[in-house]
Write a protein that holds these residues in place. Structure first.
Motif, PDB file in Angstrom:
ATOM      1  N   ALA A  33      -4.401  -5.224  11.945  1.00 60.50           N
ATOM      2  CA  ALA A  33      -3.766  -4.633  13.123  1.00 60.50           C
ATOM      3  C   ALA A  33      -3.526  -5.669  14.215  1.00 60.50           C
ATOM      4  N   THR A  34      -4.530  -6.513  14.506  1.00 65.82           N
ATOM      5  CA  THR A  34      -4.334  -7.527  15.549  1.00 65.82           C
ATOM      6  C   THR A  34      -3.293  -8.551  15.131  1.00 65.82           C
ATOM      7  N   GLY A  35      -3.319  -8.948  13.852  1.00 68.41           N
ATOM      8  CA  GLY A  35      -2.309  -9.897  13.382  1.00 68.41           C
ATOM      9  C   GLY A  35      -0.913  -9.324  13.457  1.00 68.41           C
ATOM     10  N   ALA A  36      -0.784  -8.040  13.091  1.00 67.39           N
ATOM     11  CA  ALA A  36       0.524  -7.398  13.155  1.00 67.39           C
ATOM     12  C   ALA A  36       1.023  -7.295  14.592  1.00 67.39           C
ATOM     13  N   MET A  37       0.115  -7.047  15.535  1.00 65.43           N
ATOM     14  CA  MET A  37       0.511  -6.960  16.939  1.00 65.43           C
ATOM     15  C   MET A  37       1.028  -8.307  17.445  1.00 65.43           C
ATOM     16  N   VAL A  38       0.331  -9.374  17.087  1.00 65.97           N
ATOM     17  CA  VAL A  38       0.786 -10.702  17.489  1.00 65.97           C
ATOM     18  C   VAL A  38       2.144 -11.004  16.870  1.00 65.97           C
ATOM     19  N   GLY A  39       2.299 -10.660  15.585  1.00 63.02           N
ATOM     20  CA  GLY A  39       3.576 -10.885  14.934  1.00 63.02           C
ATOM     21  C   GLY A  39       4.701 -10.108  15.581  1.00 63.02           C
ATOM     22  N   LEU A  40       4.412  -8.865  15.941  1.00 61.46           N
ATOM     23  CA  LEU A  40       5.410  -8.015  16.582  1.00 61.46           C
ATOM     24  C   LEU A  40       5.876  -8.620  17.891  1.00 61.46           C
ATOM     25  N   LEU A  41       4.934  -9.030  18.732  1.00 62.36           N
ATOM     26  CA  LEU A  41       5.300  -9.584  20.028  1.00 62.36           C
ATOM     27  C   LEU A  41       5.915 -10.975  19.906  1.00 62.36           C
ATOM     28  N   SER A  42       5.660 -11.657  18.792  1.00 58.81           N
ATOM     29  CA  SER A  42       6.239 -12.980  18.582  1.00 58.81           C
ATOM     30  C   SER A  42       7.626 -12.897  17.967  1.00 58.81           C
ATOM     31  N   GLY A  43       8.040 -11.696  17.580  1.00 57.90           N
ATOM     32  CA  GLY A  43       9.360 -11.541  16.986  1.00 57.90           C
ATOM     33  C   GLY A  43       9.418 -11.937  15.526  1.00 57.90           C
ATOM     34  N   VAL A  44       8.275 -11.991  14.845  1.00 58.31           N
ATOM     35  CA  VAL A  44       8.253 -12.314  13.419  1.00 58.31           C
ATOM     36  C   VAL A  44       7.682 -11.130  12.657  1.00 58.31           C
ATOM     37  N   SER A  45       7.584 -11.281  11.338  1.00 61.82           N
ATOM     38  CA  SER A  45       7.137 -10.178  10.505  1.00 61.82           C
ATOM     39  C   SER A  45       5.696  -9.771  10.835  1.00 61.82           C
ATOM     40  N   PRO A  46       5.463  -8.538  11.296  1.00 65.38           N
ATOM     41  CA  PRO A  46       4.090  -8.088  11.564  1.00 65.38           C
ATOM     42  C   PRO A  46       3.228  -8.109  10.309  1.00 65.38           C
ATOM     43  N   LEU A  47       3.808  -7.755   9.155  1.00 65.65           N
ATOM     44  CA  LEU A  47       3.037  -7.728   7.917  1.00 65.65           C
ATOM     45  C   LEU A  47       2.549  -9.120   7.548  1.00 65.65           C
ATOM     46  N   ARG A  48       3.418 -10.096   7.669  1.00 69.08           N
ATOM     47  CA  ARG A  48       3.027 -11.464   7.304  1.00 69.08           C
ATOM     48  C   ARG A  48       1.903 -11.968   8.198  1.00 69.08           C
ATOM     49  N   ARG A  49       2.014 -11.743   9.505  1.00 72.99           N
ATOM     50  CA  ARG A  49       0.964 -12.182  10.418  1.00 72.99           C
ATOM     51  C   ARG A  49      -0.327 -11.394  10.190  1.00 72.99           C
ATOM     52  N   GLY A  50      -0.199 -10.111   9.889  1.00 69.16           N
ATOM     53  CA  GLY A  50      -1.386  -9.320   9.626  1.00 69.16           C
ATOM     54  C   GLY A  50      -2.132  -9.811   8.398  1.00 69.16           C
ATOM     55  N   LEU A  51      -1.394 -10.101   7.336  1.00 71.49           N
ATOM     56  CA  LEU A  51      -2.026 -10.610   6.114  1.00 71.49           C
ATOM     57  C   LEU A  51      -2.630 -11.997   6.331  1.00 71.49           C
TER      58      LEU A  51
END
Length: 361
Positions: free
Chosen positions: A318-336
């Motif tokens: 969840a935290t990785g996906a949030m960072v990815g979302l706000l960074s404009g990149v894939s939330p799934l990739r950052r979450g994983l």
């Protein structure tokens, strides 16, 4: 662009989907515009108008409003729901991702102008989102990464200690001690970091130290020009600025404080030291308590370890996906990615615990 083939029923269904998506995106931009004012409002309304032109294109191909239209995609519904209730940076970040996933690049019935529009829209939304990202960069960074640090460090701690076979009470107390020590360290470190950064910026900003001496400078040979040259102003322009400033000082005109006008932008980006420290403390603690929850509720052994891994895995994703979302990149990739890092650290400490040659009891 080559002439597209004769449309089929499948093509018409795809056009209807595009029509629905364009209407949803236009509505999102109008919702956001209703929560903005000035230039941002005008930009968002212009984006909505552009989506309206795309909508008209698909309507023309369909020969008018279809009797039945497909439901908006889950992403479009989520975006619309958030735009109507929040109007925040999260909505702009989602919209940026949506614009970047435009299918028009491979769509034979989309015009070259529409393909170009979608690419430009992504950059426009990125620019709007960047303003919010700058405002969030200080406190938000401390909050999100504080939670992530708490999750990873305390999971690694309890996994390593749990692997040695000690009692569940010892694991619990170790986890709570790790929570408090880490949260205090993170809060203090963040306060010092942000405070030092603000002080460093203060030292680099123009000051009014010499303003009371300006009226005594020579109009034709004054060192004020050197001040402007140190800021990158060309020599001729620096001399002219210095002359105007000295003339104003000799005439008794008030001099605006440069420090007050220049400091705000930098400090907005850095954020509040106390706010960053408090966020770091609280979010580290909120993350660090998750791995300890199974032991708090009386579990022990393998059951506690497995539940801790599951809970932390969900939180890391969840935290990785949030960072990815706000960074404009894939939330799934950052979450994983966050999940892999957290589990990797836990695995290392667990193996180290097993080196004590005592199994989990």
């Amino acid at each position: 662009m080559s002439t597209p083939p004769e449309p089929t029923a499948k093509d018409r269904r795809r056009w209807a989907r595009y029509l629905v998506d364009e209407r949803s995106e236009a509505q999102v931009y109008r919702e956001l515009a209703g929560r903005r004012e000035g230039e941002e409002r005008e930009i968002l309304l212009a984006l909505a108008d552009a989506e309206g032109r795309h909508e008209a294109h698909w309507l023309a191909l369909l020969g008018g409003e279809p009797a039945r239209l497909p439901s908006p995609s889950p992403g479009s519904r989520l975006l619309g729901w958030m735009a109507g209730r929040f109007g925040s940076i999260f909505v702009l970040a989602l919209a940026q991702n949506a614009e970047g996933r435009s299918p028009y690049g491979t769509e034979p019935y989309a015009t070259a102008t529409m393909v170009a529009d979608e690419k430009i829209h992504r950059e426009v939304v990125r620019g709007l989102a960047a303003r919010g990202r700058r405002r969030l960069s200080g406190t938000f960074r401390a909050a999100v990464f504080g939670a992530n640090d708490g999750l990873v460090s305390n999971l690694a701690l309890v996994m390593g200690i749990g692997a040695t076979g000690v009692g569940s009470q010892f694991v619990l107390f170790s986890g709570i001690a790790g929570l408090l020590a880490g949260a205090l360290s993170m809060g203090a470190g963040e306060y010092v970091s942000v405070r030092s950064q603000r002080e460093l910026l203060d030292a680099t900003e123009p000051s009014d130290y010499a303003d009371d001496a300006l009226s005594d400078l020579d109009l034709d040979a004054n060192e004020l020009a050197l001040v402007y040259r140190t800021r990158g102003v060309p020599e001729a322009e620096a001399l002219e600025r210095a002359r105007r400033k000295v003339e104003a000082a000799k005439a008794g005109q008030p001099i605006a404080s440069r420090h007050a006008t220049d400091a705000g932008g930098h400090h907005e980006v850095v954020g509040s030291a106390l706010g960053a420290a408090a966020s770091s403390f609280l979010f580290f603690a909120s993350g660090a308590v998750v791995p300890v929850l199974p032991w708090i509720f009386g579990l022990s052994g393998v059951a506690a370890v497995v539940l801790a891994l599951v809970l932390v895995g969900l939180a890391l994703t969840a935290t990785g996906a949030m960072v990815g979302l706000l960074s404009g990149v894939s939330p799934l990739r950052r979450g994983l990615r966050q999940l892999a890092i957290g589990y990797g650290a836990a695995a290392v400490t667990y193996l180290l615990g097993l080196l004590f040659d005592v199994s989990i009891g």
